[in-house]
Design a protein around this motif. Structure first.
Motif, PDB file in Angstrom:
ATOM      1  N   ILE A   1       0.827  -1.220   0.000  1.00 62.12           N
ATOM      2  CA  ILE A   1       0.000   0.000   0.000  1.00 62.12           C
ATOM      3  C   ILE A   1       0.858   1.265   0.000  1.00 62.12           C
ATOM      4  CG2 ILE A   1      -1.900  -1.167   1.162  1.00 62.12           C
ATOM      5  CD1 ILE A   1      -1.114   0.260   3.739  1.00 62.12           C
ATOM      6  N   ASP A   2       2.163   1.101  -0.197  1.00 57.62           N
ATOM      7  CA  ASP A   2       3.095   2.221  -0.287  1.00 57.62           C
ATOM      8  C   ASP A   2       3.187   3.011   1.017  1.00 57.62           C
ATOM      9  OD1 ASP A   2       5.006   3.687  -1.604  1.00 57.62           O
ATOM     10  OD2 ASP A   2       3.587   5.132  -2.430  1.00 57.62           O
ATOM     11  N   LEU A   3       2.994   2.316   2.125  1.00 58.75           N
ATOM     12  CA  LEU A   3       3.152   2.955   3.428  1.00 58.75           C
ATOM     13  C   LEU A   3       4.601   2.843   3.898  1.00 58.75           C
ATOM     14  CD1 LEU A   3       2.132   4.247   6.043  1.00 58.75           C
ATOM     15  CD2 LEU A   3       1.366   1.982   6.788  1.00 58.75           C
ATOM     16  N   LEU A   4       5.185   1.681   3.684  1.00 58.96           N
ATOM     17  CA  LEU A   4       6.584   1.465   4.073  1.00 58.96           C
ATOM     18  C   LEU A   4       7.235   0.541   3.054  1.00 58.96           C
ATOM     19  CD1 LEU A   4       8.972   1.660   6.053  1.00 58.96           C
ATOM     20  CD2 LEU A   4       8.013  -0.329   7.253  1.00 58.96           C
ATOM     21  N   ARG A   5       7.967   1.151   2.124  1.00 60.79           N
ATOM     22  CA  ARG A   5       8.666   0.376   1.112  1.00 60.79           C
ATOM     23  C   ARG A   5      10.148   0.335   1.458  1.00 60.79           C
ATOM     24  NH1 ARG A   5       5.785   1.537  -4.751  1.00 60.79           N
ATOM     25  NH2 ARG A   5       3.991   0.208  -4.302  1.00 60.79           N
ATOM     26  N   PRO A   6      10.714  -0.869   1.617  1.00 60.69           N
ATOM     27  CA  PRO A   6      12.126  -0.973   1.989  1.00 60.69           C
ATOM     28  C   PRO A   6      13.030  -0.327   0.942  1.00 60.69           C
ATOM     29  CG  PRO A   6      11.264  -3.093   1.258  1.00 60.69           C
ATOM     30  CD  PRO A   6      10.091  -2.189   1.389  1.00 60.69           C
ATOM     31  N   THR A   7      14.127   0.223   1.425  1.00 60.14           N
ATOM     32  CA  THR A   7      15.041   0.945   0.544  1.00 60.14           C
ATOM     33  C   THR A   7      15.707   0.035  -0.471  1.00 60.14           C
ATOM     34  OG1 THR A   7      15.489   2.583   2.259  1.00 60.14           O
ATOM     35  CG2 THR A   7      17.117   2.380   0.491  1.00 60.14           C
ATOM     36  N   GLY A   8      16.087  -1.186  -0.035  1.00 55.58           N
ATOM     37  CA  GLY A   8      16.867  -2.036  -0.921  1.00 55.58           C
ATOM     38  C   GLY A   8      16.265  -3.389  -1.203  1.00 55.58           C
ATOM     39  N   ARG A   9      16.932  -4.089  -2.081  1.00 56.72           N
ATOM     40  CA  ARG A   9      16.591  -5.471  -2.432  1.00 56.72           C
ATOM     41  C   ARG A   9      17.881  -6.266  -2.550  1.00 56.72           C
ATOM     42  NH1 ARG A   9      11.030  -7.259  -2.844  1.00 56.72           N
ATOM     43  NH2 ARG A   9       9.797  -5.351  -2.949  1.00 56.72           N
ATOM     44  N   SER A  10      17.835  -7.512  -2.122  1.00 57.30           N
ATOM     45  CA  SER A  10      18.995  -8.380  -2.266  1.00 57.30           C
ATOM     46  C   SER A  10      19.094  -8.849  -3.721  1.00 57.30           C
ATOM     47  CB  SER A  10      18.858  -9.588  -1.340  1.00 57.30           C
ATOM     48  OG  SER A  10      17.808 -10.440  -1.798  1.00 57.30           O
ATOM     49  N   GLU A  11      20.178  -9.518  -4.039  1.00 58.34           N
ATOM     50  CA  GLU A  11      20.351 -10.028  -5.398  1.00 58.34           C
ATOM     51  C   GLU A  11      19.241 -11.002  -5.759  1.00 58.34           C
ATOM     52  OE1 GLU A  11      24.196 -11.684  -5.858  1.00 58.34           O
ATOM     53  OE2 GLU A  11      25.261  -9.766  -5.550  1.00 58.34           O
ATOM     54  N   ALA A  12      18.712 -11.658  -4.739  1.00 52.67           N
ATOM     55  CA  ALA A  12      17.621 -12.622  -4.978  1.00 52.67           C
ATOM     56  C   ALA A  12      16.250 -11.938  -4.995  1.00 52.67           C
ATOM     57  CB  ALA A  12      17.644 -13.704  -3.915  1.00 52.67           C
ATOM     58  N   GLY A  13      16.233 -10.618  -4.779  1.00 47.48           N
ATOM     59  CA  GLY A  13      14.974  -9.874  -4.831  1.00 47.48           C
ATOM     60  C   GLY A  13      14.262  -9.733  -3.505  1.00 47.48           C
ATOM     61  N   TYR A  14      14.924 -10.122  -2.389  1.00 43.80           N
ATOM     62  CA  TYR A  14      14.285 -10.016  -1.086  1.00 43.80           C
ATOM     63  C   TYR A  14      14.391  -8.585  -0.545  1.00 43.80           C
ATOM     64  CZ  TYR A  14      14.290 -15.112  -1.122  1.00 43.80           C
ATOM     65  OH  TYR A  14      14.082 -16.424  -1.459  1.00 43.80           O
ATOM     66  N   ARG A  15      13.380  -8.183   0.228  1.00 44.26           N
ATOM     67  CA  ARG A  15      13.350  -6.845   0.799  1.00 44.26           C
ATOM     68  C   ARG A  15      14.481  -6.652   1.810  1.00 44.26           C
ATOM     69  NH1 ARG A  15       8.175  -8.773   0.149  1.00 44.26           N
ATOM     70  NH2 ARG A  15       6.593  -7.358  -0.711  1.00 44.26           N
ATOM     71  N   LEU A  16      15.086  -5.450   1.774  1.00 43.80           N
ATOM     72  CA  LEU A  16      16.138  -5.105   2.730  1.00 43.80           C
ATOM     73  C   LEU A  16      15.828  -3.733   3.318  1.00 43.80           C
ATOM     74  CD1 LEU A  16      19.363  -6.247   0.812  1.00 43.80           C
ATOM     75  CD2 LEU A  16      18.223  -7.414   2.723  1.00 43.80           C
ATOM     76  N   TYR A  17      15.827  -3.647   4.637  1.00 51.11           N
ATOM     77  CA  TYR A  17      15.438  -2.440   5.347  1.00 51.11           C
ATOM     78  C   TYR A  17      16.668  -1.732   5.918  1.00 51.11           C
ATOM     79  CZ  TYR A  17      10.663  -4.227   5.094  1.00 51.11           C
ATOM     80  OH  TYR A  17       9.441  -4.690   4.653  1.00 51.11           O
ATOM     81  N   GLU A  18      16.718  -0.404   5.694  1.00 55.32           N
ATOM     82  CA  GLU A  18      17.805   0.417   6.220  1.00 55.32           C
ATOM     83  C   GLU A  18      17.314   1.185   7.453  1.00 55.32           C
ATOM     84  OE1 GLU A  18      20.630  -0.027   4.964  1.00 55.32           O
ATOM     85  OE2 GLU A  18      20.109  -1.010   3.064  1.00 55.32           O
ATOM     86  N   GLN A  19      18.207   1.969   8.038  1.00 58.98           N
ATOM     87  CA  GLN A  19      17.868   2.727   9.247  1.00 58.98           C
ATOM     88  C   GLN A  19      16.684   3.661   9.024  1.00 58.98           C
ATOM     89  OE1 GLN A  19      19.066   2.355  12.264  1.00 58.98           O
ATOM     90  NE2 GLN A  19      17.863   4.028  13.152  1.00 58.98           N
ATOM     91  N   THR A  20      16.647   4.335   7.876  1.00 63.35           N
ATOM     92  CA  THR A  20      15.536   5.256   7.596  1.00 63.35           C
ATOM     93  C   THR A  20      14.209   4.514   7.498  1.00 63.35           C
ATOM     94  OG1 THR A  20      16.048   5.088   5.222  1.00 63.35           O
ATOM     95  CG2 THR A  20      16.974   6.975   6.431  1.00 63.35           C
ATOM     96  N   ASP A  21      14.263   3.269   7.012  1.00 59.00           N
ATOM     97  CA  ASP A  21      13.034   2.467   6.932  1.00 59.00           C
ATOM     98  C   ASP A  21      12.536   2.108   8.328  1.00 59.00           C
ATOM     99  OD1 ASP A  21      13.304   2.421   4.121  1.00 59.00           O
ATOM    100  OD2 ASP A  21      14.653   0.706   4.260  1.00 59.00           O
TER     101      ASP A  21
END
Length: 254
Positions: A25-45
């Motif tokens: 719903i575009d409320l919290l989209r993680p900043t990054g993605r791994s090479e396999a396409g998994y969500r990765l969350y940073e400090q700002t997230d």
């Protein structure tokens, strides 16, 4: 160091499914993605997730939280200060309610009878029977008044506590929009008006948009209502009336 969705779920005490939903719903989209396409969350997230959870705990709907966080004028420090104030007010009220429950338990265990004043002191200035005679004289023959009288005659002290708490949550949301300078016609603001209309329907009588519009007019035309509402924030009664009106007009166009 980036965190996976499962790590964030464990850290924040939410489910992975919830985090996926926030992403969708575009409320919290993680900043990054791994090479396999998994969500990765940073400090700002994580900081944004903390804001989501704070607002959610305070009763804000997800749509409203999304709008607040996407607002270009969003200020983290101001948001934290507002959240602290709202949580402090809630804590004060919960403490008073716990004291009232303890007093009721003590009275029950000792076999004594609590006075009316003792039973309802937790409400402070709120009195469910206030203006009852006047209301009966002005609206006694209306179906809305009869329905409200029928329902409220069965309400317990616990019901009135819940009614007051829900009403206060709605007014706090309006105060937050007023403080943020949002126009009464903004969708997120009108959604609060719709929550209030549903609240009236749930606890008192079927509240059409036209009745709700009239209720808003009462808030500004009756000095007693105006003074009581403006205790939370000067100008709140007028703002509430304008929001109710905007919501009613939106409904008439749909």
């Amino acid at each position: 160091m980036s965190l996976t969705v499962s790590q964030v779920a464990r850290l924040a005490g939410v489910s992975v499914r919830t985090l996926h939903h926030y992403d969708e719903i575009d409320l919290l989209r993680p900043t990054g993605r791994s090479e396999a396409g998994y969500r990765l969350y940073e400090q700002t997230d994580l900081q944004r997730l903390q804001q989501v959870l704070f607002f959610k705990e305070l009763g804000f709907p997800l749509e409203e939280i999304t709008r607040i966080l996407k607002d270009p004028a969003f200020d983290l420090r101001a948001a934290l200060l507002m959240q602290r104030q709202l949580l402090t007010e809630r804590a004060t009220r919960v403490k008073a309610l716990i004291g009232a429950v303890d007093a009721a338990l003590e009275s029950l265990e000792k076999g004594t009878v609590m006075t009316k004043e003792e039973m309802f002191e937790v409400f402070g200035d709120f009195d469910p029977a206030k203006y009852e005679d006047e209301a009966r004289e002005r609206w006694g023959n209306t179906e809305a008044y009869k329905e409200s009288a029928r329902r409220t005659s069965r309400y317990t002290k616990k019901d009135w506590q819940q009614i007051k708490a829900e009403g206060e949550e709605i007014m706090r949301a309006l105060v937050a929009h007023l403080d943020a300078g949002r126009a009464p016609t903004e969708p997120a603001v009108m959604e609060v008006a719709e929550r209030h209309r549903a609240y009236i329907t749930k606890w008192f009588y079927p509240c059409s948009h036209e009745i709700h519009r009239g209720l808003g007019e009462l808030y500004v035309n009756d000095p007693r209502f105006t003074a009581n509402i403006d205790k939370d924030r000067p100008g709140l009664a007028q703002y509430t009336r304008d929001v109710f009106l905007a919501n009613a007009e939106r409904a008439s166009r749909s």
